[in-house]
Write a protein that holds these residues in place. Structure first.
Motif, PDB file in Angstrom:
ATOM      1  N   ARG A 369       0.842  -1.204   0.000  1.00  0.00           N
ATOM      2  CA  ARG A 369       0.000   0.000   0.000  1.00  0.00           C
ATOM      3  C   ARG A 369       0.876   1.253   0.000  1.00  0.00           C
ATOM      4  NH1 ARG A 369      -4.717  -2.707   3.312  1.00  0.00           N
ATOM      5  NH2 ARG A 369      -6.085  -2.956   1.508  1.00  0.00           N
ATOM      6  N   LYS A 370       1.919   1.226   0.820  1.00  0.00           N
ATOM      7  CA  LYS A 370       2.835   2.368   0.886  1.00  0.00           C
ATOM      8  C   LYS A 370       3.465   2.604  -0.487  1.00  0.00           C
ATOM      9  CE  LYS A 370       5.224   2.435   5.083  1.00  0.00           C
ATOM     10  NZ  LYS A 370       6.418   2.021   5.791  1.00  0.00           N
ATOM     11  N   LEU A 371       3.888   1.499  -1.087  1.00  0.00           N
ATOM     12  CA  LEU A 371       4.539   1.570  -2.395  1.00  0.00           C
ATOM     13  C   LEU A 371       3.583   2.134  -3.448  1.00  0.00           C
ATOM     14  CD1 LEU A 371       6.944   0.819  -4.162  1.00  0.00           C
ATOM     15  CD2 LEU A 371       6.095  -1.508  -4.268  1.00  0.00           C
ATOM     16  N   GLY A 372       2.343   1.637  -3.430  1.00  0.00           N
ATOM     17  CA  GLY A 372       1.344   2.103  -4.390  1.00  0.00           C
ATOM     18  C   GLY A 372       1.114   3.597  -4.250  1.00  0.00           C
ATOM     19  N   LYS A 373       1.037   4.034  -3.008  1.00  0.00           N
ATOM     20  CA  LYS A 373       0.797   5.449  -2.748  1.00  0.00           C
ATOM     21  C   LYS A 373       1.959   6.271  -3.300  1.00  0.00           C
ATOM     22  CE  LYS A 373      -0.693   8.199   1.041  1.00  0.00           C
ATOM     23  NZ  LYS A 373      -0.719   8.353   2.463  1.00  0.00           N
ATOM     24  N   GLN A 374       3.146   5.768  -3.025  1.00  0.00           N
ATOM     25  CA  GLN A 374       4.331   6.490  -3.465  1.00  0.00           C
ATOM     26  C   GLN A 374       4.444   6.527  -4.985  1.00  0.00           C
ATOM     27  OE1 GLN A 374       8.259   4.945  -2.066  1.00  0.00           O
ATOM     28  NE2 GLN A 374       8.559   5.389  -4.217  1.00  0.00           N
ATOM     29  N   MET A 375       3.933   5.475  -5.631  1.00  0.00           N
ATOM     30  CA  MET A 375       4.020   5.444  -7.091  1.00  0.00           C
ATOM     31  C   MET A 375       2.875   6.199  -7.755  1.00  0.00           C
ATOM     32  SD  MET A 375       5.457   1.667  -7.931  1.00  0.00           S
ATOM     33  CE  MET A 375       6.116   2.094  -9.520  1.00  0.00           C
TER      34      MET A 375
END
Ligand code: XMP
Length: 509
Positions: A369-375
């Motif tokens: 989720r963190k990664l998705g947000k960052q991307m």
């Protein structure tokens, strides 16, 4: 990196999450890991997890005691402590008083593990064994009312052992203790960030894939979406995503997803409208396993037919997460039979002779989720509750028909609207409705009704392996029930599912 040895504790994934929350990369391996492999991994520290066995039992899990000769700091937790004590010349025996739950820890010997910690703090215990004799070189470092050696250490060799569980939230100062182990004892660096992960992974994918083509089954969930973004970043238009609309999605879902993917993600996507095919294959099928098998098979056929149109594809990308990998090979914890029949494209790589790319295989859901947000993935997608591959078909108990799908879609839409409005959507792992194959009598206006019953399921969970039924406020449940009965034709009764997993499962089928 930190190496965690899995002795079967239900908390070993929690240890990994805590370590990563500190910004340090870690992996979990079974105790059978060869010493050469450990040397190759070159961890800064090793954590021995807890486990259900007793070290003095005949077949208790052990690892090569040479792990203590590598010159690497080791932290043993609960069973991991007992293994350490036993392997280094101490004695562990059953304790007269088992200790489960909260205890007050009293630190008697300061050391690097306890740096900046108060003398007394609350810890969480779960054990029936105790240390009778410490190994040479060790000293007791803390105790509780019932446990004389609640912590032990040999600071000269950088060996530390805790009887309690620092990884669980109930151990108030557990995180600072793990933090101390990582930074004071092991000298780790805080370099595990989603940015660093993206950089490394994108490079690795680009190298592995070269100029070949990659196919990915996009479901609209956060895992497959993030996988698509990573691969797209690495190989651009060499990636083709396939979105199969199986006709078993929620209200307006297919249209919404199409819009998001096309407009915001600029991915190369093929949409396949296969609702009819799925429904036809499901005619008169009410057995849950048959439904799943049929849906899985039709999905494979549809997906394969579409994928075959992409000439020269060599890779299939999947959003497999770390818990799936651990579950399916855990040495003592999760039996291998837990491999989920969920993986809808599970059989495809072999059938289509494709190689797998699984860039999320070392991540936990919260990291994805963190990664998705960052991307740059929209909040909506990042926080989407999981939705099963077989869709609404496994939430319609009994036969799946167009009419019943319509009823469930309407119910589900009302439910989600209310859950969102009350601020519960993100707090819940999942919230959904189930249409039962039963009718009951009701009264509407002055007339008798004889209509469907729906059940509401709302659960909290960290990883879907276990789940609690959500204690939603009564006024919210009341509003949901009222609206469903008033607004959805064909429903005159709403019930709330108050079962946890285990022994129930999250989905009804
Ligand atoms: P159960 O019902 O086994 O579900 O407690 C655990 C989690 O898995 C999801 N689930 C599935 N996901 N394909 C999927 O992609 C499936 O066939 C499937 N069956 C269950 C379920 O929604 C829950 O989050």
């Amino acid at each position: 990196m930190i190496l965690i040895i899995d002795f079967g504790s239900q908390f070993n994934q929690l240890i990994a999450r805590r370590v990563r929350e500190c910004g340090v990369y870690c992996i979990i391996e079974p105790p059978t890991i060869p010493m050469d492999r450990i040397r190759e991994l070159d961890p800064k520290g090793i954590i021995l997890s807890g486990g259900p066995a007793s070290i003095y039992e005949k077949n208790s899990p052990r690892m090569d005691a040479a792990v203590f000769d590598l010159g690497i700091p080791v932290l043993g937790i609960c069973y991991g402590m007992h293994f350490m004590m036993d392997a280094l010349g101490g004695t562990v025996k059953p304790s007269p008083k088992r200790e489960y739950g909260f205890a007050e820890l009293l630190i008697s010997q300061p050391g690097p593990l306890f740096k900046s910690l108060p003398e007394r703090s609350q810890v969480w215990m779960s054990h029936g064994d105790e240390i009778a004799d410490l190994p040479p070189g060790f000293q007791a470092a803390a105790c509780t009312d019932n446990t004389l050696v609640a912590a032990a250490m040999d600071p000269a060799r950088n060996f530390f052992a805790l009887q309690f569980h620092p990884e669980v939230a109930h151990t108030r100062k557990g995180k600072p203790m793990l933090h101390n182990f990582l930074f004071e004892v092991c000298g780790c660096k805080r370099n595990w960030t989603m940015k660093a992960f993206t950089r490394r992974t994108v490079k690795e994918i680009a190298q592995a894939v070269g100029r070949d083509k990659v196919i990915l089954g996009l479901s609209g969930g956060v895992d497959s979406s993030v996988t698509a973004m990573l691969i797209h970043k690495a190989v651009g238009s060499q990636l083709t995503c396939i979105f199969v609309d199986n006709g078993l999605l929620r209200k307006d879902e297919a249209a919404k997803l199409k819009k998001v993917f096309k407009e915001h993600l600029q991915l190369n996507i093929r949409f396949v409208n296969a609702g009819r095919q799925f429904l036809k294959a499901l005619t008169q099928v009410s057995d849950p396993e048959k439904k799943r098998k049929i849906i899985g098979k039709v999905f494979m056929d549809v997906f394969e037919a579409e994928a075959n149109k992409i000439k020269g594809a060599k890779y299939l990308a999947q959003g497999t997460l770390y818990p799936d990998i651990i579950e399916s090979r855990s040495a003592f914890g999760g039996p291998t039979s837990v491999i989920k029949s969920h993986h809808n494209v599970g059989g495809l790589p072999k059938r289509m002779k494709l190689k797998l790319v699984e860039p999320l295989q070392y991540l936990f859901k919260d990291e994805v989720r963190k990664l998705g947000k960052q991307m740059g993935l929209s909040e909506d997608l990042v926080w989407r509750q999981p939705f099963p591959g077989p869709g609404l078909a496994i939430r319609i108990i009994g036969n799946v028909t167009t009419g019943r799908l319509k009823v469930l879609r309407e119910v589900d839409a009302v439910l989600l609207e209310e859950i969102r409005a009350a601020g519960y959507y993100r707090k819940l792992w999942q919230s959904f409705a189930v249409l039962l194959p039963l009718k009951s009598v009701g009264i509407m206006g002055d007339s008798r009704t004889y209509e469907n019953i729906v059940a509401i399921r709302a659960v909290t969970s960290k990883d879907a392996m276990t789940a609690d039924w959500a204690k939603l406020p009564h006024h919210l449940l009341g509003r949901i029930s009222n609206r469903i009965i008033n607004e959805v034709r064909g429903v005159n009764r709403v019930v709330y599912d108050i079962s946890s997993k285990p022994p129930s499962t999250i989905e009804w089928e």
